[in-house]
Structure formats: structure tokens, C-alpha cells
Design a protein around this motif. Structure first.
Motif, mmCIF file in Angstrom:
data_model
loop_
_atom_site.group_PDB
_atom_site.id
_atom_site.type_symbol
_atom_site.label_atom_id
_atom_site.label_comp_id
_atom_site.label_asym_id
_atom_site.label_seq_id
_atom_site.Cartn_x
_atom_site.Cartn_y
_atom_site.Cartn_z
ATOM 1 N N SER A 55 0.831 -1.209 0.000
ATOM 2 C CA SER A 55 0.000 0.000 0.000
ATOM 3 C C SER A 55 0.864 1.258 0.000
ATOM 4 N N SER A 56 0.291 2.354 -0.459
ATOM 5 C CA SER A 56 1.024 3.636 -0.522
ATOM 6 C C SER A 56 1.533 4.053 0.849
ATOM 7 N N ALA A 57 0.678 3.943 1.855
ATOM 8 C CA ALA A 57 1.081 4.350 3.211
ATOM 9 C C ALA A 57 2.211 3.460 3.726
ATOM 10 N N PHE A 58 2.127 2.155 3.474
ATOM 11 C CA PHE A 58 3.168 1.255 3.964
ATOM 12 C C PHE A 58 4.482 1.477 3.219
ATOM 13 N N GLN A 59 4.411 1.799 1.918
ATOM 14 C CA GLN A 59 5.627 2.140 1.180
ATOM 15 C C GLN A 59 6.297 3.356 1.817
ATOM 16 N N ALA A 60 5.501 4.382 2.123
ATOM 17 C CA ALA A 60 6.055 5.596 2.738
ATOM 18 C C ALA A 60 6.652 5.283 4.106
ATOM 19 N N ILE A 61 5.990 4.433 4.868
ATOM 20 C CA ILE A 61 6.506 4.046 6.189
ATOM 21 C C ILE A 61 7.845 3.314 6.041
ATOM 22 N N MET A 62 7.951 2.447 5.049
ATOM 23 C CA MET A 62 9.208 1.725 4.837
ATOM 24 C C MET A 62 10.318 2.672 4.371
ATOM 25 N N VAL A 63 9.958 3.678 3.575
ATOM 26 C CA VAL A 63 10.951 4.675 3.158
ATOM 27 C C VAL A 63 11.434 5.438 4.382
ATOM 28 N N SER A 105 9.968 11.827 12.432
ATOM 29 C CA SER A 105 8.912 12.142 13.403
ATOM 30 C C SER A 105 7.994 13.237 12.890
ATOM 31 N N THR A 106 8.578 14.246 12.255
ATOM 32 C CA THR A 106 7.785 15.354 11.729
ATOM 33 C C THR A 106 6.852 14.879 10.620
ATOM 34 N N ILE A 107 7.366 14.079 9.708
ATOM 35 C CA ILE A 107 6.524 13.561 8.619
ATOM 36 C C ILE A 107 5.378 12.727 9.186
ATOM 37 N N LEU A 108 5.704 11.843 10.112
ATOM 38 C CA LEU A 108 4.665 10.967 10.681
ATOM 39 C C LEU A 108 3.629 11.756 11.488
ATOM 40 N N ALA A 109 4.050 12.841 12.126
ATOM 41 C CA ALA A 109 3.122 13.646 12.928
ATOM 42 C C ALA A 109 2.226 14.524 12.066
ATOM 43 N N THR A 110 2.634 14.790 10.837
ATOM 44 C CA THR A 110 1.868 15.708 9.997
ATOM 45 C C THR A 110 1.081 15.010 8.891
ATOM 46 N N THR A 141 -1.616 11.528 7.847
ATOM 47 C CA THR A 141 -2.461 10.418 8.280
ATOM 48 C C THR A 141 -2.191 9.250 7.341
ATOM 49 N N LYS A 142 -2.796 8.119 7.632
ATOM 50 C CA LYS A 142 -2.623 6.961 6.762
ATOM 51 C C LYS A 142 -3.107 7.286 5.344
ATOM 52 N N ALA A 143 -4.150 8.100 5.257
ATOM 53 C CA ALA A 143 -4.701 8.459 3.949
ATOM 54 C C ALA A 143 -3.796 9.411 3.166
ATOM 55 N N THR A 144 -3.016 10.225 3.855
ATOM 56 C CA THR A 144 -2.188 11.219 3.153
ATOM 57 C C THR A 144 -0.716 10.834 3.067
ATOM 58 N N LEU A 145 -0.328 9.767 3.732
ATOM 59 C CA LEU A 145 1.074 9.352 3.729
ATOM 60 C C LEU A 145 1.364 8.528 2.479
ATOM 61 N N MET A 146 2.091 9.158 1.531
ATOM 62 C CA MET A 146 2.452 8.512 0.269
ATOM 63 C C MET A 146 3.868 8.919 -0.101
ATOM 64 N N VAL A 147 4.576 8.024 -0.774
ATOM 65 C CA VAL A 147 5.944 8.313 -1.196
ATOM 66 C C VAL A 147 5.964 9.571 -2.072
ATOM 67 N N GLU A 148 4.966 9.726 -2.944
ATOM 68 C CA GLU A 148 4.919 10.893 -3.834
ATOM 69 C C GLU A 148 4.838 12.200 -3.050
ATOM 70 N N LYS A 149 4.187 12.183 -1.898
ATOM 71 C CA LYS A 149 4.044 13.403 -1.105
ATOM 72 C C LYS A 149 5.260 13.690 -0.238
ATOM 73 N N ILE A 150 5.976 12.653 0.176
ATOM 74 C CA ILE A 150 7.144 12.892 1.035
ATOM 75 C C ILE A 150 8.444 13.028 0.251
ATOM 76 N N THR A 151 8.437 12.639 -1.029
ATOM 77 C CA THR A 151 9.649 12.752 -1.841
ATOM 78 C C THR A 151 10.178 14.184 -1.913
ATOM 79 N N PRO A 152 9.329 15.214 -2.143
ATOM 80 C CA PRO A 152 9.874 16.586 -2.146
ATOM 81 C C PRO A 152 10.495 16.981 -0.806
ATOM 82 N N ILE A 153 9.949 16.480 0.287
ATOM 83 C CA ILE A 153 10.503 16.760 1.617
ATOM 84 C C ILE A 153 11.878 16.113 1.738
ATOM 85 N N ILE A 154 11.986 14.883 1.263
ATOM 86 C CA ILE A 154 13.258 14.158 1.304
ATOM 87 C C ILE A 154 14.288 14.873 0.427
#
Length: 136
Positions: A46-54, A67-72, A74-87
Motif C-alpha cells: 500500500s502507498s502508506a506502507f511504502q512511505a513508512i518503509m521509506v 517524526s515530523t513527517i509521521l506527525a503531519t 495520516t494513513k490516507a495522506t502518507l504517500m511516497v509521492e508526497k514525502i519525496t519533495p521533503i526528502i
């Protein structure tokens, strides 16, 4: 190789994967390839689990960012595509910090007669101003 063994090996590789701070974006691509292999074997992650593994694969020095990514999210919004720019932004910031800190080390020697205990210690500009967006 039997199919279940391939699934197991890919999942194990994902779960043990650790990103190198010097090649984060390349490592992110490697993880994405592992996720694609799992999907090809009929076990999509799943998208959320991929992001969690990343996030779990981040270098240890990135715990605050994780911690900041996980706190900001939800399971519905946690996706690799959304956290890649942050990374990418954090990686650029760390690269800048590494470049400026390795650009030449200057050692300032101080003799006792010029030491003033009441004077505020000097802070290099790169320490005080650069990369205010960096979280770790």
C-alpha cells in the motif's frame, strides 16, 4: 526461484534497507524498484506502507524529520509521492551543510591575554543562518 521465496526475499530486502546519506535519491529509487517487484509478484504494498518503509530506511540522523513527517500525515495522506519533495529538500540542505563544512577548516588559536569571558562566542554564519528549513 519459487514465487513465495522471491516475495520473501524482496520483502526482507525492503525491511532491512537503509539509505546512505550521500545517495539518498538513488536509494529511494532502489526501494521503489523493490516495491515494484513485490507488486509484480502479486503482493503490492500500500502507498502508506511504502512511505513508512521509506521513512524507516532514513539515516539515523534523520529521526527528527521522520517524526515530523509521521506527525503531519495520516494513513490516507502518507504517500511516497508526497514525502519525496521533503526528502529532496532535506537531502539538498544536508549536501549544502556538508559542502560548507568541508570547504576548509580554519582553526583559530587564542592566547590567554586576548580571551574575554564576557564576550559572546563567535558562531560561523553557516551554523546560524544556512538551511533554516533543515529539521535534523
Amino acid at each position: 526461484m519459487p514465487r513465495i521465496l522471491a516475495i520473501f526475499n524482496n520483502f526482507r530486502a525492503c525491511s532491512h534497507f537503509r539509505m546512505n546519506p550521500n545517495s539518498l535519491m538513488k536509494d529511494l529509487g532502489k526501494l521503489n524498484t523493490m516495491f515494484n517487484h513485490l507488486a509484480a509478484y502479486g503482493e503490492p504494498v500500500s502507498s502508506a506502507f511504502q512511505a513508512i518503509m521509506v521513512i524507516a530506511a532514513f539515516p539515523a540522523s534523520w529521526d527528527i524529520l521522520a517524526s515530523t513527517i509521521l506527525a503531519t500525515h495520516t494513513k490516507a495522506t502518507l504517500m511516497v509521492e508526497k514525502i519525496t519533495p521533503i526528502i529532496e529538500e532535506e537531502h539538498k540542505c544536508h549536501q549544502l551543510m556538508m559542502k560548507s563544512s568541508s570547504g576548509g577548516h580554519h582553526v583559530n588559536y587564542m592566547n590567554k591575554s586576548s580571551f574575554n569571558r564576557n564576550k559572546k562566542p563567535y558562531t560561523p554564519k553557516w551554523q546560524s543562518n544556512q538551511c533554516k528549513g533543515c529539521l535534523s
